[in-house]
Design a protein around this motif. Structure first.
Motif, PDB file in Angstrom:
ATOM      1  N   LEU A 191       0.807  -1.216   0.000  1.00  0.00           N
ATOM      2  CA  LEU A 191       0.000   0.000   0.000  1.00  0.00           C
ATOM      3  C   LEU A 191       0.842   1.269   0.000  1.00  0.00           C
ATOM      4  CD1 LEU A 191      -2.810  -1.032   2.524  1.00  0.00           C
ATOM      5  CD2 LEU A 191      -2.876  -1.092   0.027  1.00  0.00           C
ATOM      6  N   HIS A 195       3.453   2.605  -7.308  1.00  0.00           N
ATOM      7  CA  HIS A 195       3.036   1.566  -8.249  1.00  0.00           C
ATOM      8  C   HIS A 195       3.055   2.063  -9.690  1.00  0.00           C
ATOM      9  CE1 HIS A 195       1.229  -1.588  -5.511  1.00  0.00           C
ATOM     10  NE2 HIS A 195       1.452  -0.593  -4.667  1.00  0.00           N
ATOM     11  N   ARG A 218      -3.895   3.039  -3.524  1.00  0.00           N
ATOM     12  CA  ARG A 218      -2.438   2.931  -3.598  1.00  0.00           C
ATOM     13  C   ARG A 218      -1.919   4.118  -4.385  1.00  0.00           C
ATOM     14  NH1 ARG A 218      -1.324  -1.541  -8.347  1.00  0.00           N
ATOM     15  NH2 ARG A 218      -3.030  -0.899  -9.706  1.00  0.00           N
TER      16      ARG A 218
END
Length: 299
Positions: A191, A195, A218
């Motif tokens: 988390l 990303h 995220r």
């Protein structure tokens, strides 16, 4: 007495309906544009309806044409299937071109496997890869613009023919020497790390959909249209990307990245081959889809 309609006129009707243009229909059925226009004129006279109106967006079907389309297509398909049952397709001498829709992951991971088999079984055929667009692929199949599509396309089930190839699941890919991630990826790390997100048009939106359903957010620091660039990005960064396990394993073989389990329970998904029987070459298409299914089912 009902008018007698030449089957070739029905083929022209279907070609105009599916391509949306006289020029497209001419290419589809291998006739000149004047021949297509003449055939359309004959159909209009026989059926007492204009059938198509020429607009800026192409040849738009009339209400009558919309009603006739499914009946004509189904009837001609049944005739072609009956004829096809008496034909043979010889892949060893065929020079046919097959058009297959694949995502970039399919191009990287599946295409080399298929091409190796095609070169052995059918050395003279040509393969044209069409970049996958999940919002277009159903239309492409139904209108004969592609011979087959391979991928996570279960929304097509019941709409076209399909065969499951294998079950797959998502994993994470991180750089091999990530400073904060050890042998196991924790939920907090998942988390809190940055990303990479890949466009939904590839057909890989399951992770995003599940996270949204679970109300888990995220930090996405990079959004890209394709997966194939990841081996150039992940080794020299600290970002995480979710992708199918087989491809993650292939990318990780270079030693610069690691494939890791996602710390959230996600369902598996099915990779399959999808096709719609084409009027002109059903036997060849069956050979193609069966070869794809047989060759990829073992990976």
């Amino acid at each position: 007495m009902s008018p007698k309609v030449d089957l070739n006129l029905i083929k022209v009707f279907l070609a105009i309906y599916e391509t949306g243009s006289v020029s497209g229909a001419a290419k589809r059925v291998h006739l000149t544009q004047p021949s297509i226009s003449y055939s359309l004129s004959r159909l209009r006279s026989l059926l007492h309806d204009p059938l198509f109106h020429r607009t800026r967006d192409g040849m738009q079907p009339t209400f009558a044409a919309d009603k006739l389309y499914e009946t004509f297509r189904t009837s001609l398909m049944n005739i072609e299937l009956a004829i096809a049952s008496t034909r043979e397709f010889n892949p060893s001498i065929s020079q046919r071109t097959f058009r297959i829709a694949l995502s970039d992951l399919g191009e990287v991971f599946l295409l080399p496997i298929l091409m190796k088999k095609f070169r052995t079984l059918a050395p003279n055929i040509s393969i044209e890869v069409v970049p996958m667009e999940v919002n277009q692929v159903e239309d492409w199949l139904l209108k004969g613009r592609i011979d087959a599509a391979v991928g996570n396309l279960t929304f097509l089930k019941g709409k076209v023919n399909s065969l499951p190839i294998f079950e797959e699941y998502y994993t994470c890919l991180v750089c091999a020497n990530h400073p904060r991630i050890g042998k196991q990826l924790t939920l907090d790390q998942f988390l809190n790390e940055h990303h990479v997100r890949v466009s939904r048009t590839t057909g890989h939106s399951l992770v995003e959909d599940i996270l949204k359903k679970l109300k888990i957010s995220r930090h996405v620091s990079l959004t890209i249209p394709h997966f194939s660039v990841l081996p150039s990005i992940i080794p020299d960064s600290e970002v995480i990307v979710c992708l199918p396990s087989r491809v993650a394993g292939m990318f990780a073989k270079n030693g610069n990245t690691r494939a890791m389990d996602i710390p959230i329970k996600l369902p598996t998904f099915e990779v399959g081959v999808y096709w719609e029987n084409q009027l002109e070459d059903t036997v060849a298409q069956q050979w193609l889809t069966q070869t794809i299914h047989r060759e990829l089912s073992t990976i």
